[in-house]
Enzyme design. Structure first.
Site, mmCIF file in Angstrom:
data_model
loop_
_atom_site.group_PDB
_atom_site.id
_atom_site.type_symbol
_atom_site.label_atom_id
_atom_site.label_comp_id
_atom_site.label_asym_id
_atom_site.label_seq_id
_atom_site.Cartn_x
_atom_site.Cartn_y
_atom_site.Cartn_z
ATOM 1 N N HIS A 1 -1.513 6.689 7.972
ATOM 2 C CA HIS A 1 -0.601 7.643 7.327
ATOM 3 C C HIS A 1 -1.285 8.990 7.089
ATOM 4 C CE1 HIS A 1 3.121 5.563 6.508
ATOM 5 N NE2 HIS A 1 2.517 4.532 5.952
ATOM 6 N N HIS B 1 -3.210 0.499 8.442
ATOM 7 C CA HIS B 1 -1.856 1.060 8.287
ATOM 8 C C HIS B 1 -1.882 2.263 7.335
ATOM 9 C CE1 HIS B 1 2.667 0.598 7.785
ATOM 10 N NE2 HIS B 1 2.348 1.387 6.767
ATOM 11 N N GLU B 2 -2.542 2.093 6.186
ATOM 12 C CA GLU B 2 -2.552 3.170 5.183
ATOM 13 C C GLU B 2 -3.359 4.376 5.659
ATOM 14 O OE1 GLU B 2 -0.411 3.118 2.919
ATOM 15 O OE2 GLU B 2 0.073 1.014 3.271
ATOM 16 N N GLN C 1 2.862 9.872 1.709
ATOM 17 C CA GLN C 1 4.206 9.273 1.668
ATOM 18 C C GLN C 1 5.002 9.724 0.451
ATOM 19 O OE1 GLN C 1 2.573 5.071 2.426
ATOM 20 N NE2 GLN C 1 4.653 4.932 3.192
ATOM 21 N N CYS D 1 7.026 -0.750 6.456
ATOM 22 C CA CYS D 1 6.532 0.458 5.797
ATOM 23 C C CYS D 1 7.603 0.977 4.849
ATOM 24 C CB CYS D 1 6.202 1.506 6.860
ATOM 25 S SG CYS D 1 5.610 3.063 6.179
ATOM 26 N N LEU D 2 7.180 1.428 3.672
ATOM 27 C CA LEU D 2 8.147 1.954 2.707
ATOM 28 C C LEU D 2 8.795 3.240 3.206
ATOM 29 C CD1 LEU D 2 6.207 1.365 -0.651
ATOM 30 C CD2 LEU D 2 8.068 0.004 0.312
ATOM 31 N N GLY E 1 0.846 -1.188 0.000
ATOM 32 C CA GLY E 1 0.000 0.000 0.000
ATOM 33 C C GLY E 1 0.878 1.233 0.000
#
Ligand code: ZN
Length: 191
Positions: A148, A144-145, A54, A102-103, A49
């Site tokens: 953000h 999670h997304e 981000q 996480c990226l 995701g």
């Protein structure tokens, strides 16, 4: 298509609250192009995701896709999903421990408690209503997304810092115990 730069932990943008989009803003060709770029960037980085924030754009858009993901081989697939202005509601008190990454948090994973079943409402990328129920690991991905968009990173929710692990050490020391717990849960939740 353009690959976008992914903000890394420490960059203040990751701590901002992203703003809602109007339908008109969403339908602007430039915003539609941005969504294509967001998806391309997520795929290029093998993410499950990616939230717009981000990639330094503080609007409430998340992209999710799980397709035999090499970062998370045990995750059930999720077809490409874009949600604009997502609103997430837990459907029960049941929770589970998920080993997240996480990226924007390079080479770190940790155990985070997530709701097992959530509903998500919002807009599709074409401005029509979006509504879905997500269960199991898929529910965790949506949480999670959506975090953000409020400037929250998974490490903020790690209950026990001793669970923090690099990806290599996760494979070496934590993967078997985690899979032993998560695979029956995935089977039970169907996702
Ligand atoms: Zn993330």
């Amino acid at each position: 298509m353009t690959l976008l730069k992914i903000a890394q932990i420490g960059h203040p943008v990751l701590r901002e609250r992203a703003r809602e989009l109007t339908r008109e803003e969403l339908l602007d060709p430039e915003m539609q192009q941005f969504i294509d770029d967001l998806v391309e960037t997520m795929r290029d980085a093998s993410g499950a995701g990616l939230a717009a924030i981000q990639v330094h754009r503080t609007v409430r858009i998340v992209a999710i896709e799980v397709k035999d993901n090499p970062r998370y081989p045990y995750k059930p697939n999720i077809p490409l999903t874009i949600v604009v202005n997502p609103v997430l509601t837990p459907l029960s008190e049941e929770r589970f421990d998920n080993y997240e990454g996480c990226l924007s948090v390079p080479n770190l994973r940790g155990l985070v408690e997530r709701y097992a079943e959530v509903s998500i409402t919002g807009m599709e990328r074409d401005g029509t209503p979006f509504e879905r129920i997500a269960r199991g690991l898929g529910a965790g991905t949506f949480q999670h997304e959506c975090d953000h968009l409020d400037g929250v990173l998974f490490i903020d929710r790690v209950k026990d810092p001793k669970s923090l692990s690099t990806w290599t050490e996760f494979e070496r020391h934590h993967r078997p115990a985690f899979l032993e717990k998560i695979l029956p849960f995935v089977k039970k939740m169907g996702g």
